[in-house]
Design a protein around this motif. Sequence first.
Motif, PDB file in Angstrom:
ATOM      1  N   ASP A   9     -39.322 -65.705 -11.658  1.00 54.14           N
ATOM      2  CA  ASP A   9     -38.011 -65.063 -11.746  1.00 54.14           C
ATOM      3  C   ASP A   9     -38.071 -63.917 -12.762  1.00 54.14           C
ATOM      4  O   ASP A   9     -37.433 -63.956 -13.820  1.00 54.14           O
ATOM      5  N   ASP A  20     -36.800 -61.091 -12.676  1.00 52.18           N
ATOM      6  CA  ASP A  20     -35.544 -60.348 -12.888  1.00 52.18           C
ATOM      7  C   ASP A  20     -34.511 -61.180 -13.652  1.00 52.18           C
ATOM      8  O   ASP A  20     -33.360 -60.763 -13.796  1.00 52.18           O
ATOM      9  N   GLU A  51     -32.807 -63.668 -12.768  1.00 53.54           N
ATOM     10  CA  GLU A  51     -31.606 -63.960 -11.963  1.00 53.54           C
ATOM     11  C   GLU A  51     -31.065 -65.356 -12.236  1.00 53.54           C
ATOM     12  O   GLU A  51     -29.906 -65.641 -11.995  1.00 53.54           O
ATOM     13  N   SER A 110     -25.694 -71.505 -10.142  1.00 56.06           N
ATOM     14  CA  SER A 110     -27.127 -71.198  -9.988  1.00 56.06           C
ATOM     15  C   SER A 110     -27.746 -72.023  -8.855  1.00 56.06           C
ATOM     16  O   SER A 110     -28.612 -71.542  -8.128  1.00 56.06           O
ATOM     17  N   ARG A 131     -26.615 -70.411  -5.579  1.00 52.84           N
ATOM     18  CA  ARG A 131     -27.264 -69.118  -5.352  1.00 52.84           C
ATOM     19  C   ARG A 131     -28.754 -69.275  -5.048  1.00 52.84           C
ATOM     20  O   ARG A 131     -29.335 -68.488  -4.313  1.00 52.84           O
TER      21      ARG A 131
END
Length: 647
Positions: free
Chosen positions: A122, A124, A126, A369, A372
């Motif tokens: 991960d 980025d 996110e 989370s 998503r």
Amino acid sequence: MAIRDWPYPLEWEKEETIDTDILVLGGGVAGCMAAIAAAKSGQRVLLVEKGATKMSGAGGSGCDHWESAATNPCSKVTPEELTHAMLNDNDGFNNGISHYIECREGYDRLLDIEKMGGKIRDTDDEFRGAAFRDEKTRLLFAYDYVNRYTLRVWGTTFKPAMYKELKRLGVRIIDRVMITSLLTLSGKQENRVIGATGINTRTGRFYIFRTRVSIMCMSRPSRIWLFSASLPGLCEFRPPQCVGDGHAMGWRAGAEFTMMEKSVGAEFSASGRSYPPYAAGNNHNTWYGASIIDSKGREIPYADRDGNILTGISDRFMPSPGQTFFLKGGSVDNPKYEYRGPETLPYPDMIAKGYKLPFYADLSGLPESERRVIWGMMVGEEGKTKIPVYQNYTKSGFDPEKHVIQCYGTGWTSAEFLPDERQLFGLPGGFLNDWNLSTNLEGLFTAGDSLYSSNCYGHAAATGHYAGRHAAEYAEGIKISEPRKNQVNNEKERVYGPIHNRPSDSIGWKELNMGISKIMKNYCGEIKHDELLKIGLKQLTDYEDSIVSETYAYNPHELVRLLEVFDILSVSRIILYACLSRKSSSKPLCFIKYNSPEISDTGSLITIRQTGNEIITRELHTDFYGDLKKNYEKYNKEYINEKNSIG
Ligand SMILES: Cc1cc2nc3c(=O)[nH]c(=O)nc-3n(C[C@H](O)[C@H](O)[C@H](O)COP(=O)(O)OP(=O)(O)OC[C@H]3O[C@@H](n4cnc5c(N)ncnc54)[C@H](O)[C@@H]3O)c2cc1C
């Protein structure tokens, strides 16, 4: 399409011979990794693929979780513990060698893919702060958040990255060529494999590949029981071009197979019978952790292995009290108590308690989370979900905070299948292998879903790399041999036979596939009766003797589809022979023999091969591979030293 409208130049029967040192058959996950490892030996490597290597195979469209990465820095299980759990959970009917390689080297391959440009963490941020994220490494985990051996990954980035690496290493890639047969020394069955033949799927040109060693990476059979003439591209979970060509040509050459009697009741398949995988409501694999509700909005509770109702969402990702770790993933259907993870209460119990159908998958109540990561990352990165599910549903207005998705069948199977509709799903049979990942045929190595009891991306990548290394070592001492003319000519005659027939008095590939699937459903369904298996075999033999020569193909595309169906016919015969050879029922093999008690031992594998017209079977103890760690270390000294020297 009629031949006058065919958009490519036609090269029927035109011959091209190509020499290489190492020939990789199939450019899926295993094939790419085999070629990458083999290329490092400095020898010439040629990879031949039926589709387009950049995106082909089961892993081409993606993969959302990488299983059994036991050596990742956050894992709390060892490769030995994990492999033994997989073996024990299947009463030994599993591939100890290949799954140990998966557990021991899978994470190494993931790091390789990252270096090639694939996204495995991960980066980025996110999901910063999520329960499934390791803040230091930025790795994301699925299922068991305590033991952390399965990773959530961005699998749509993987095959393009491997493709780039193949190019960088100078591997020669020939796309859109279907391999049709193996060539053997002196043209004799069971002799050393010295090459292969192929046909171009667009032009019809014929290829002769001559090599020192070959690596079989053409995945596993499909479309045996399940076929829809109106939706042929959606017949099964795996891609429609992976039908077991490798098994069929291996069989003709004398290769030894095992566990070919194992099939399971259909679980995932379109075939006009269900929705595409992961498109319907479920809480399995990609969707694990989703809530399931009934039509009145009542939630179906999750429970631990002891039946204790789990009240917190975080409990869905924890082992039970007293349990070290649990197993979940693509190869785990009904785990034993020892390895059973949290699950929603059984479907029939919920119906009996008055819960109302239909059920729905509901992500709205999950922490943001978790919602998503399922809808956004996993549904999107999983094979075949990016466009048909994630993109199309989103475009149509699906909002996981507000909307629910309907479940079909008895939970996560996306349809209610009949017992005789079967599939080679999970951990089916395939090529028998030794510690080099060599088959019984000299010069033929194998990897990925071609292997018996194989499954998953990490397994394919790890075994591919391993087979590539060992095949390259073998090739060093071998010379290229000239194939026998009559072996090549016989193959050309077989391959081009259908283009000489007249469509008005012949049958096409779809009709033949439907006929075979009907035979398999009628005579090799859930319960195996010897009398029916023999009738099935007789009917398939009749097809082979009198129908195959009466088939037609208008163009190279149709010819390739037809050659695939000939291979489906051969694989169906192997399955029937294997079912006749096993005399009693076996739970781990999902094998029910009529009127025979189940033998509840750890049992023997039955291996099967063909020599001339004779079928040879033998029994082999399931743990024939011996001590996993000791043998692995004996066969991989150089790899281990190299790893240690890098640190
Ligand atoms: C929808 C879907 C989702 C999945 N999700 C996951 C996941 O999240 N995690 C996971 O671990 N696993 C997942 N898997 C399984 C995983 O993708 C496979 O186990 C893995 O790709 C097997 O690799 P392979 O190289 O053996 O076969 P493949 O990747 O299927 O490659 C086989 C290749 O051989 C080629 N081929 C076949 N016949 C011939 C021929 N005659 N001549 C030349 N080439 C030929 C094919 O075109 C193909 O490119 C998923 C599979 C599917 C179908």
